[in-house]
Design a protein around this motif. Structure first.
Motif, short mmCIF file in Angstrom:
data_model
loop_
_atom_site.label_atom_id
_atom_site.label_comp_id
_atom_site.label_asym_id
_atom_site.label_seq_id
_atom_site.Cartn_x
_atom_site.Cartn_y
_atom_site.Cartn_z
N PHE A 6 3.03 6.63 -12.43
CA PHE A 6 4.11 6.94 -11.51
C PHE A 6 3.66 6.62 -10.09
O PHE A 6 2.47 6.62 -9.78
CB PHE A 6 4.50 8.42 -11.61
N ALA A 7 4.64 6.36 -9.23
CA ALA A 7 4.38 6.10 -7.82
C ALA A 7 5.12 7.14 -6.99
O ALA A 7 6.22 7.58 -7.36
CB ALA A 7 4.82 4.70 -7.43
N ARG A 8 4.54 7.49 -5.86
CA ARG A 8 5.15 8.50 -5.01
C ARG A 8 6.21 7.87 -4.10
O ARG A 8 5.90 7.06 -3.23
CB ARG A 8 4.09 9.21 -4.17
N LEU A 9 7.46 8.23 -4.31
CA LEU A 9 8.54 7.76 -3.46
C LEU A 9 8.62 8.59 -2.19
O LEU A 9 8.71 8.07 -1.08
CB LEU A 9 9.87 7.81 -4.22
N TYR A 10 8.61 9.90 -2.35
CA TYR A 10 8.52 10.86 -1.24
C TYR A 10 7.45 11.87 -1.63
O TYR A 10 6.85 11.78 -2.69
CB TYR A 10 9.86 11.53 -0.96
N ASP A 11 7.24 12.86 -0.78
CA ASP A 11 6.12 13.77 -0.96
C ASP A 11 6.03 14.36 -2.37
O ASP A 11 4.99 14.29 -3.02
CB ASP A 11 6.20 14.90 0.07
N SER A 12 7.11 14.92 -2.86
CA SER A 12 7.10 15.54 -4.19
C SER A 12 8.10 14.90 -5.13
O SER A 12 8.59 15.52 -6.07
CB SER A 12 7.39 17.04 -4.06
N VAL A 13 8.42 13.63 -4.86
CA VAL A 13 9.33 12.86 -5.71
C VAL A 13 8.59 11.60 -6.16
O VAL A 13 8.22 10.76 -5.33
CB VAL A 13 10.63 12.49 -4.98
N TRP A 14 8.38 11.48 -7.46
CA TRP A 14 7.63 10.36 -8.02
C TRP A 14 8.52 9.60 -9.01
O TRP A 14 9.37 10.20 -9.67
CB TRP A 14 6.38 10.87 -8.73
N ILE A 15 8.31 8.29 -9.11
CA ILE A 15 9.16 7.46 -9.94
C ILE A 15 8.34 6.50 -10.79
O ILE A 15 7.19 6.17 -10.48
CB ILE A 15 10.15 6.64 -9.09
N ARG A 16 8.98 6.06 -11.86
CA ARG A 16 8.43 5.01 -12.71
C ARG A 16 9.58 4.27 -13.35
O ARG A 16 10.55 4.89 -13.81
CB ARG A 16 7.53 5.62 -13.79
N PRO A 17 9.51 2.92 -13.41
CA PRO A 17 10.59 2.18 -14.05
C PRO A 17 10.63 2.45 -15.55
O PRO A 17 9.60 2.62 -16.20
CB PRO A 17 10.25 0.71 -13.77
N GLY A 18 11.84 2.51 -16.11
CA GLY A 18 11.99 2.73 -17.54
C GLY A 18 12.78 3.97 -17.85
O GLY A 18 13.37 4.60 -16.97
#
Length: 333
Positions: A141-153
């Protein structure tokens, strides 16, 4: 160019300051052995690692660490000890080789869906916050904002379990796993901004620059067997990081031109061209201490989309069924 390429000309791991002995031994076993039936004398391992400037003490320490990890096991009570790969290690090596050699072979299956994780941990929960971030990074996962993380899929099973394991029971800890779509994927406020794509492109370009001279030497037949073993291992050690750090984003989110295809083409050319030479050198080095080395040592060969083990080596000459790489897990998986 004239004459044979020296080991130092392409920056191969020739001295102890280069590769980690444990890491290197794992690579060698994964690349050149494919059977748990093979008896592998410790003295042969010492000789194999000696090709890379690894001392006897470091080689034996690497054997001990891999034994503790369950990747190899001692067979019988011979002295010096004899080892063998465990069936679990064989399965893991095959899966990892398919992952390394198949990565980037196909574009990701893109559905536009992202798995998004949001969490909140009380100010006093620094240890829990660190554990969450470590788990998310481990799941790519990558950090989009401080406590919001994302991953494609769309596959959220693993991350849901990880969040439950880390935060359930933490007083005041909260978390959510969501499936999301972005109105502006490629903009400065979209998901692509979470990734250092400039840095990743630079890493691919550095890979190409490092091994371009080696590819020329390979094409001109200037790499001997000893050089082939070290060079091929160096290329794989350098390439194997990319499946772990490249998020495999769809093409419309990548800066153009994107250098991954050129890097992969170089890796495949060198890896395939030097396979037989590297195998021959490993047999030559190991045979004085392991007379059956020629019956067991093999090498993985990458095709455009798949990975297979050449017939007539592993499993004492029995043909190993071709293993087609499933390719990287696409963004829509």
């Amino acid at each position: 160019m004239s004459g044979e390429l020296s080991l130092d000309e392409f920056g191969g791991p020739r001295v102890q300051a280069g590769p980690n002995p444990q890491h290197l031994l794992t690579t060698l076993l994964g690349e050149y052995l494919d059977s748990s039936d093979a008896d592998l004398p410790s003295v042969a391992v010492v000789a194999m690692l000696g090709e890379f400037g690894i001392s006897e003490a470091s080689a034996r320490a690497a054997l001990s660490r891999l034994t503790k990890r369950g990747l190899i096991a001692v067979r019988g009570d011979a002295r010096p000890p004899v080892y063998h790969l465990t069936p679990q290690a064989i399965a893991k090596h095959r899966w990892r080789m398919d992952q390394f050699l198949g990565f980037g072979a196909r574009p990701p299956r893109w559905t536009g869906e992202w798995v998004t994780v949001s969490f909140s941990v009380p100010q006093a929960g620094q240890r829990s916050r660190h554990a969450v971030r470590k788990a998310l990074l481990g799941l790519r996962f990558a950090r989009l904002y401080d406590s919001v993380w994302i991953r494609p899929g769309s596959d959220a099973g693993a991350v849901s379990k990880a969040m439950r394991d880390v935060l359930d029971g933490v007083d005041g800890g909260r978390w959510s796993v969501m499936h999301t779509r972005f109105d502006e994927e490629a903009g400065p406020h979209g998901p692509a901004a979470a990734y250092d794509l400039v840095g990743l492109a630079a890493a691919y370009e550095a890979f190409i620059a490092r091994y371009s001279d080696l590819r020329v030497a390979v094409r001109e037949g200037e790499v001997d067997a000893a050089g082939a073993l070290v060079a091929r291992t160096s290329v794989m050690d350098s390439w194997r990081k990319f499946p772990d750090i490249d998020p495999d984003l769809p093409e419309h989110l990548l800066p153009a031109p994107w250098p991954r295809a050129a890097a992969r083409e170089l890796m495949l050319e060198v890896h395939s061209a030097l396979g037989s030479l590297a195998e021959a050198r490993l047999i030559e080095v190991a045979t004085p201490y392991w007379p059956d080395a020629g019956s067991w040592i093999t090498h993985f060969h990458a095709s455009e989309y798949g990975v297979s083990t050449p017939a007539g080596r592993g499993d004492q000459g029995k043909v190993s069924p071709a293993r087609t790489a499933a390719g990287p897990r696409g963004c829509g998986s």
